[in-house]
Design an enzyme around this catalytic site. Structure first.
Site, PDB file in Angstrom:
ATOM      1  N   CYS A 195     -19.362   1.650   7.317  1.00 17.47           N
ATOM      2  CA  CYS A 195     -18.788   1.000   8.755  1.00 17.47           C
ATOM      3  C   CYS A 195     -17.986   1.778   8.865  1.00 17.47           C
ATOM      4  CB  CYS A 195     -18.188  -0.071   8.257  1.00 17.47           C
ATOM      5  SG  CYS A 195     -17.443  -1.447   9.811  1.00 17.47           S
TER       6      CYS A 195
ATOM      7  N   CYS B 205     -19.148  -6.759   3.543  1.00 19.09           N
ATOM      8  CA  CYS B 205     -18.348  -5.041   3.856  1.00 19.09           C
ATOM      9  C   CYS B 205     -17.412  -5.638   3.397  1.00 19.09           C
ATOM     10  CB  CYS B 205     -18.701  -5.650   4.686  1.00 19.09           C
ATOM     11  SG  CYS B 205     -17.843  -4.153   5.746  1.00 19.09           S
TER      12      CYS B 205
ATOM     13  N   CYS C  83       0.296   0.506  10.559  1.00 18.43           N
ATOM     14  CA  CYS C  83       0.334  -0.687   9.475  1.00 18.43           C
ATOM     15  C   CYS C  83       1.120  -1.176   9.152  1.00 18.43           C
ATOM     16  CB  CYS C  83      -0.992   0.066   8.590  1.00 18.43           C
ATOM     17  SG  CYS C  83      -0.861  -1.556   7.162  1.00 18.43           S
TER      18      CYS C  83
ATOM     19  N   CYS D  73       1.175  -1.310   0.017  1.00 15.21           N
ATOM     20  CA  CYS D  73      -0.057   0.227   0.382  1.00 15.21           C
ATOM     21  C   CYS D  73       0.899   1.400  -0.911  1.00 15.21           C
ATOM     22  CB  CYS D  73      -1.245  -0.637   1.175  1.00 15.21           C
ATOM     23  SG  CYS D  73      -2.480   1.287   1.747  1.00 15.21           S
TER      24      CYS D  73
ATOM     25  N   ARG E 174     -18.496  -2.498  17.230  1.00 11.93           N
ATOM     26  CA  ARG E 174     -17.869  -3.917  17.483  1.00 11.93           C
ATOM     27  C   ARG E 174     -16.246  -3.750  18.234  1.00 11.93           C
ATOM     28  NH1 ARG E 174     -17.121  -4.486  11.427  1.00 11.93           N
ATOM     29  NH2 ARG E 174     -19.351  -5.770  11.682  1.00 11.93           N
TER      30      ARG E 174
ATOM     31  N   CYS F 173       0.230   4.952   7.094  1.00 14.32           N
ATOM     32  CA  CYS F 173      -0.378   4.548   8.422  1.00 14.32           C
ATOM     33  C   CYS F 173       0.763   4.140   8.794  1.00 14.32           C
ATOM     34  CB  CYS F 173      -1.741   3.941   7.950  1.00 14.32           C
ATOM     35  SG  CYS F 173      -2.899   4.709   6.870  1.00 14.32           S
TER      36      CYS F 173
ATOM     37  N   CYS G 200     -16.761  -9.454   5.743  1.00 12.75           N
ATOM     38  CA  CYS G 200     -15.561  -7.952   5.260  1.00 12.75           C
ATOM     39  C   CYS G 200     -14.279  -8.656   4.602  1.00 12.75           C
ATOM     40  CB  CYS G 200     -15.482  -7.722   6.599  1.00 12.75           C
ATOM     41  SG  CYS G 200     -16.894  -7.491   7.963  1.00 12.75           S
TER      42      CYS G 200
END
Length: 331
Positions: free
Chosen positions: A201, A141, A72, A65, A273, A69, A110
């Site tokens: 979400c 999702c 991550c 990616c 969640r 972040c 998901c």
């Protein structure tokens, strides 16, 4: 807690009055027992307190990616050893994994890809995944990064129920964690999703060095969206070696529970969640989170690339608490 105060909370939820930071901060700072009582009262008005939704998460494309972040391990910008970038998973394999998840009791499936945003060339496969999982009778999702309005419409037409795009933290603290996209970019994607007619979400990660005010501000932002997210994942940071936040101090467990309670009271009809970080939570802490209004978890051995308690452990905890999995369509 005074009866009049509880009535005020119920009326606020009914009329969808916007939350101020001052009101949310006052709620967060209540004596712990009073906050828990209020959260449990709101929870029981909207959900069966002894039912928890079971979701399963699959990484359909891992690593590589371009975002930075700080929490991550999938970022191509991560210093040191990186996760090897994989290709997008084959559609039939995704559907087969979803079938296994359904047999294991999951009602929502998901799918996540380590992208800044999906490329148009990948959309046909992504749409086929949604259609295949939806055909199994499961809620669907996806989390694929930022979406254009057209991509959101394509996913909606394929039958996608929910799109996940977390705010991660407050607007004030956001640039301390991510610099390759803005807080406004996050909100724009959430708006594209909502305009396409899908459910949202959206939640965040606690324990990244943010203040209590940052946590409160993030929840105020979510609660004050034109429509509150139907699903609110609350993650406890997993400090992954090699990431910017590998040495972050863990969040105090009682502060974490307070955030769960605040999310429940401010977003009374949302599934809250209990997401990443459960491997580091005691059974007692998880039980307090359920009492505070959490009513959804991810099941399985992994969450994208991080460890997660397995079904055996979750099943044993549920039996001890007298909790049953939520059936599709409940809530």
């Amino acid at each position: 807690m005074a009866f009049a105060e509880l009535v005020s909370t119920i009326e606020r939820a009914r009329t969808r009055a916007l939350w101020t930071r001052a009101d949310a901060k006052a709620l967060y700072g209540k004596p712990f027992a009073d906050l828990m009582f209020q959260a449990q009262t709101v929870h029981r008005q909207n959900f069966d307190p002894n039912r928890v939704q079971m979701s399963r998460l699959l990484s359909i494309k891992t690593g590589g990616c371009p975002e930075d972040c700080g929490y991550c391990s999938q970022s191509a910008r991560m210093p040191g050893e990186k996760l090897k970038a994989s290709k997008l998973m084959e559609v039939e394999r995704v559907i087969e994994e979803a079938r296994k998840a359904k047999e294991g009791g999951a009602t929502r499936y998901c799918m996540g890809a380590a992208w800044r945003s999906p490329k148009d060339r990948d959309m046909d496969m992504v749409v086929a995944m949604v259609e295949g999982v939806k055909g199994l009778g499961m809620e669907t999702c996806m989390t694929l990064g930022m979406l254009s309005p057209q991509q959101a419409l394509d996913l909606k037409h394929a039958g996608l129920d929910y799109y996940n795009h977390n705010l991660d933290t407050s607007e004030r603290y956001y640039s301390e964690i991510i610099t390759t996209r803005s807080f406004a970019d996050r909100l724009e994607t959430l708006d594209n999703v909502r305009q396409a007619g899908m459910k949202v979400c959206a939640g965040g990660i606690l324990g990244m060095g943010e203040t209590a005010d940052d946590r409160i501000d993030m929840l105020v932002t979510l609660a004050n969206l034109d429509e509150a997210p139907e699903s609110v994942p609350v993650n406890m940071l997993i400090p992954i070696p090699g990431t910017q936040l590998e040495n972050a101090d863990p969040i105090d467990p009682f502060d974490f529970v307070r955030c769960i309670a605040l999310a429940r009271i401010m977003m009374p009809q949302s599934h809250v969640r209990l997401s990443a970080g459960r491997t580091e939570m005691s059974d007692e802490l998880q039980a307090m989170c359920f009492l505070a209004g959490a009513n959804s978890i991810f099941v399985g051995e992994t969450l994208l690339t991080a460890d997660n308690p397995g079904e055996d452990h979750d099943g044993a905890l549920f039996r001890r608490l007298g909790v049953e999995p939520e059936e599709l369509g409940e809530g």
